[in-house]
Scaffold this motif. Structure first.
Motif, PDB file in Angstrom:
ATOM      1  N   VAL A   1      36.140 -38.941 -57.343  1.00  0.00           N
ATOM      2  CA  VAL A   1      37.352 -38.133 -57.431  1.00  0.00           C
ATOM      3  C   VAL A   1      37.292 -37.374 -58.740  1.00  0.00           C
ATOM      4  CG1 VAL A   1      39.868 -38.171 -57.576  1.00  0.00           C
ATOM      5  CG2 VAL A   1      38.690 -39.802 -56.112  1.00  0.00           C
ATOM      6  N   THR A   2      37.611 -36.115 -58.693  1.00  0.00           N
ATOM      7  CA  THR A   2      37.649 -35.290 -59.897  1.00  0.00           C
ATOM      8  C   THR A   2      38.865 -34.378 -59.817  1.00  0.00           C
ATOM      9  OG1 THR A   2      36.341 -33.819 -61.299  1.00  0.00           O
ATOM     10  CG2 THR A   2      36.174 -33.480 -58.928  1.00  0.00           C
ATOM     11  N   ARG A   3      39.263 -33.820 -60.912  1.00  0.00           N
ATOM     12  CA  ARG A   3      40.377 -32.868 -60.913  1.00  0.00           C
ATOM     13  C   ARG A   3      39.823 -31.473 -60.678  1.00  0.00           C
ATOM     14  NH1 ARG A   3      45.120 -34.935 -61.941  1.00  0.00           N
ATOM     15  NH2 ARG A   3      45.256 -36.846 -63.104  1.00  0.00           N
ATOM     16  N   GLY A   4      40.573 -30.679 -59.970  1.00  0.00           N
ATOM     17  CA  GLY A   4      40.172 -29.312 -59.692  1.00  0.00           C
ATOM     18  C   GLY A   4      41.397 -28.468 -59.434  1.00  0.00           C
ATOM     19  N   GLU A   5      41.168 -27.291 -58.928  1.00  0.00           N
ATOM     20  CA  GLU A   5      42.269 -26.390 -58.627  1.00  0.00           C
ATOM     21  C   GLU A   5      42.236 -26.067 -57.141  1.00  0.00           C
ATOM     22  OE1 GLU A   5      43.508 -22.000 -59.946  1.00  0.00           O
ATOM     23  OE2 GLU A   5      43.087 -23.386 -61.605  1.00  0.00           O
ATOM     24  N   LEU A   6      43.397 -26.105 -56.534  1.00  0.00           N
ATOM     25  CA  LEU A   6      43.528 -25.819 -55.111  1.00  0.00           C
ATOM     26  C   LEU A   6      44.670 -24.834 -54.942  1.00  0.00           C
ATOM     27  CD1 LEU A   6      42.631 -26.560 -52.203  1.00  0.00           C
ATOM     28  CD2 LEU A   6      44.331 -28.361 -52.260  1.00  0.00           C
ATOM     29  N   GLY A   7      44.349 -23.607 -54.598  1.00  0.00           N
ATOM     30  CA  GLY A   7      45.374 -22.581 -54.428  1.00  0.00           C
ATOM     31  C   GLY A   7      46.180 -22.330 -55.691  1.00  0.00           C
ATOM     32  N   GLY A   8      45.527 -22.402 -56.848  1.00  0.00           N
ATOM     33  CA  GLY A   8      46.205 -22.167 -58.113  1.00  0.00           C
ATOM     34  C   GLY A   8      46.967 -23.363 -58.646  1.00  0.00           C
ATOM     35  N   ILE A   9      46.881 -24.497 -57.965  1.00  0.00           N
ATOM     36  CA  ILE A   9      47.583 -25.708 -58.370  1.00  0.00           C
ATOM     37  C   ILE A   9      46.545 -26.769 -58.700  1.00  0.00           C
ATOM     38  CG2 ILE A   9      49.151 -27.536 -57.632  1.00  0.00           C
ATOM     39  CD1 ILE A   9      50.350 -25.482 -55.673  1.00  0.00           C
ATOM     40  N   GLU A  10      46.751 -27.452 -59.831  1.00  0.00           N
ATOM     41  CA  GLU A  10      45.835 -28.529 -60.179  1.00  0.00           C
ATOM     42  C   GLU A  10      45.930 -29.612 -59.109  1.00  0.00           C
ATOM     43  OE1 GLU A  10      44.814 -31.720 -63.681  1.00  0.00           O
ATOM     44  OE2 GLU A  10      46.277 -30.176 -64.079  1.00  0.00           O
ATOM     45  N   ALA A  11      44.785 -30.103 -58.669  1.00  0.00           N
ATOM     46  CA  ALA A  11      44.765 -31.091 -57.597  1.00  0.00           C
ATOM     47  C   ALA A  11      43.612 -32.045 -57.799  1.00  0.00           C
ATOM     48  CB  ALA A  11      44.604 -30.389 -56.243  1.00  0.00           C
ATOM     49  N   LEU A  12      43.671 -33.150 -57.092  1.00  0.00           N
ATOM     50  CA  LEU A  12      42.546 -34.066 -57.057  1.00  0.00           C
ATOM     51  C   LEU A  12      41.567 -33.547 -56.020  1.00  0.00           C
ATOM     52  CD1 LEU A  12      44.325 -37.530 -57.071  1.00  0.00           C
ATOM     53  CD2 LEU A  12      43.181 -36.396 -58.970  1.00  0.00           C
ATOM     54  N   VAL A  13      40.308 -33.508 -56.367  1.00  0.00           N
ATOM     55  CA  VAL A  13      39.265 -33.097 -55.444  1.00  0.00           C
ATOM     56  C   VAL A  13      38.410 -34.323 -55.184  1.00  0.00           C
ATOM     57  CG1 VAL A  13      37.288 -31.586 -55.095  1.00  0.00           C
ATOM     58  CG2 VAL A  13      39.284 -30.755 -56.346  1.00  0.00           C
ATOM     59  N   ILE A  14      38.210 -34.626 -53.934  1.00  0.00           N
ATOM     60  CA  ILE A  14      37.461 -35.819 -53.574  1.00  0.00           C
ATOM     61  C   ILE A  14      36.149 -35.421 -52.938  1.00  0.00           C
ATOM     62  CG2 ILE A  14      37.449 -37.895 -52.160  1.00  0.00           C
ATOM     63  CD1 ILE A  14      40.476 -37.866 -52.390  1.00  0.00           C
ATOM     64  N   VAL A  15      35.069 -35.970 -53.464  1.00  0.00           N
ATOM     65  CA  VAL A  15      33.745 -35.762 -52.897  1.00  0.00           C
ATOM     66  C   VAL A  15      33.370 -37.077 -52.234  1.00  0.00           C
ATOM     67  CG1 VAL A  15      31.350 -35.206 -53.375  1.00  0.00           C
ATOM     68  CG2 VAL A  15      33.166 -34.128 -54.725  1.00  0.00           C
ATOM     69  N   LEU A  16      33.264 -37.047 -50.924  1.00  0.00           N
ATOM     70  CA  LEU A  16      32.974 -38.264 -50.164  1.00  0.00           C
ATOM     71  C   LEU A  16      31.494 -38.371 -49.850  1.00  0.00           C
ATOM     72  CD1 LEU A  16      35.895 -38.095 -47.599  1.00  0.00           C
ATOM     73  CD2 LEU A  16      35.754 -39.560 -49.604  1.00  0.00           C
ATOM     74  N   ASP A  17      31.005 -39.579 -49.905  1.00  0.00           N
ATOM     75  CA  ASP A  17      29.655 -39.871 -49.463  1.00  0.00           C
ATOM     76  C   ASP A  17      29.611 -39.599 -47.967  1.00  0.00           C
ATOM     77  OD1 ASP A  17      27.256 -40.950 -48.649  1.00  0.00           O
ATOM     78  OD2 ASP A  17      27.685 -42.971 -49.352  1.00  0.00           O
TER      79      ASP A  17
ATOM     80  N   ALA B   1      46.861 -44.799 -54.502  1.00  0.00           N
ATOM     81  CA  ALA B   1      47.910 -43.784 -54.576  1.00  0.00           C
ATOM     82  C   ALA B   1      48.993 -44.074 -53.542  1.00  0.00           C
ATOM     83  CB  ALA B   1      47.327 -42.392 -54.343  1.00  0.00           C
ATOM     84  N   LYS B   2      50.226 -43.871 -53.934  1.00  0.00           N
ATOM     85  CA  LYS B   2      51.359 -44.024 -53.016  1.00  0.00           C
ATOM     86  C   LYS B   2      51.492 -42.757 -52.173  1.00  0.00           C
ATOM     87  CE  LYS B   2      53.669 -47.017 -56.214  1.00  0.00           C
ATOM     88  NZ  LYS B   2      54.677 -47.157 -57.238  1.00  0.00           N
ATOM     89  N   ASN B   3      52.184 -42.878 -51.047  1.00  0.00           N
ATOM     90  CA  ASN B   3      52.360 -41.720 -50.160  1.00  0.00           C
ATOM     91  C   ASN B   3      52.917 -40.514 -50.911  1.00  0.00           C
ATOM     92  OD1 ASN B   3      51.512 -43.500 -48.215  1.00  0.00           O
ATOM     93  ND2 ASN B   3      53.250 -43.179 -46.855  1.00  0.00           N
ATOM     94  N   GLN B   4      53.893 -40.737 -51.781  1.00  0.00           N
ATOM     95  CA  GLN B   4      54.503 -39.646 -52.551  1.00  0.00           C
ATOM     96  C   GLN B   4      53.454 -38.969 -53.436  1.00  0.00           C
ATOM     97  OE1 GLN B   4      57.789 -38.763 -52.255  1.00  0.00           O
ATOM     98  NE2 GLN B   4      57.488 -37.054 -53.647  1.00  0.00           N
ATOM     99  N   GLU B   5      52.572 -39.747 -54.058  1.00  0.00           N
ATOM    100  CA  GLU B   5      51.523 -39.199 -54.922  1.00  0.00           C
ATOM    101  C   GLU B   5      50.499 -38.411 -54.114  1.00  0.00           C
ATOM    102  OE1 GLU B   5      51.561 -42.665 -58.347  1.00  0.00           O
ATOM    103  OE2 GLU B   5      50.461 -43.020 -56.478  1.00  0.00           O
ATOM    104  N   ILE B   6      50.133 -38.952 -52.961  1.00  0.00           N
ATOM    105  CA  ILE B   6      49.183 -38.252 -52.089  1.00  0.00           C
ATOM    106  C   ILE B   6      49.800 -36.934 -51.621  1.00  0.00           C
ATOM    107  CG2 ILE B   6      47.888 -38.357 -49.918  1.00  0.00           C
ATOM    108  CD1 ILE B   6      47.898 -41.450 -50.273  1.00  0.00           C
ATOM    109  N   ALA B   7      51.066 -36.992 -51.243  1.00  0.00           N
ATOM    110  CA  ALA B   7      51.771 -35.789 -50.780  1.00  0.00           C
ATOM    111  C   ALA B   7      51.780 -34.721 -51.865  1.00  0.00           C
ATOM    112  CB  ALA B   7      53.198 -36.147 -50.361  1.00  0.00           C
ATOM    113  N   ALA B   8      52.080 -35.106 -53.091  1.00  0.00           N
ATOM    114  CA  ALA B   8      52.120 -34.146 -54.196  1.00  0.00           C
ATOM    115  C   ALA B   8      50.740 -33.548 -54.448  1.00  0.00           C
ATOM    116  CB  ALA B   8      52.650 -34.818 -55.453  1.00  0.00           C
ATOM    117  N   ALA B   9      49.707 -34.380 -54.404  1.00  0.00           N
ATOM    118  CA  ALA B   9      48.344 -33.900 -54.651  1.00  0.00           C
ATOM    119  C   ALA B   9      47.876 -32.949 -53.556  1.00  0.00           C
ATOM    120  CB  ALA B   9      47.385 -35.085 -54.759  1.00  0.00           C
ATOM    121  N   ARG B  10      48.363 -33.152 -52.333  1.00  0.00           N
ATOM    122  CA  ARG B  10      47.905 -32.345 -51.201  1.00  0.00           C
ATOM    123  C   ARG B  10      48.885 -31.252 -50.800  1.00  0.00           C
ATOM    124  NH1 ARG B  10      43.997 -33.258 -48.360  1.00  0.00           N
ATOM    125  NH2 ARG B  10      44.971 -32.887 -46.339  1.00  0.00           N
ATOM    126  N   GLY B  11      50.030 -31.171 -51.466  1.00  0.00           N
ATOM    127  CA  GLY B  11      51.011 -30.144 -51.119  1.00  0.00           C
ATOM    128  C   GLY B  11      51.644 -30.369 -49.763  1.00  0.00           C
TER     129      GLY B  11
END
Length: 88
Positions: free
Chosen positions: A5-21, A46-56
């Motif tokens: 998991v790394t931080r990145g930008e998604l649509g101009g919003i900071e987001a978690l970026v996940i690179v899966l094996d 991560a709680k549902n609220q946190e996942i929701a915020a990270a994914r918009g």
């Protein structure tokens, strides 16, 4: 390659970026890329609220996605999913 998991930008919003094996157990269960990302965040605590915020998305959308994931994996909870995927 290991999942990460790394931080990145998604649509101009900071987001978690996940690179899966791409050989992960989740891939072999016909999960979509979105479902794999939600599952990965959930399994990392991560709680549902946190996942929701990270994914918009709304928390109810995340809850619905998790229920679909559980059905596909044949489990009833995050704990069971973690055990199935060797994440306990």
């Amino acid at each position: 390659m290991a999942d990460r998991v790394t931080r990145g930008e998604l649509g101009g919003i900071e987001a978690l970026v996940i690179v899966l094996d791409d050989q992960s157990a989740a891939d072999r269960r016909d999960l979509t890329a979105s479902e794999r990302e939600v599952l990965e965040l959930a399994l990392r605590g991560a709680k549902n609220q946190e996942i929701a915020a990270a994914r918009g998305r709304s928390p109810s959308t995340i809850a619905n996605q998790l229920n679909a994931i559980y059905r596909k994996l044949g489990v009833a909870s995050r704990r069971e999913a973690a055990a199935l995927l060797g994440r306990t």
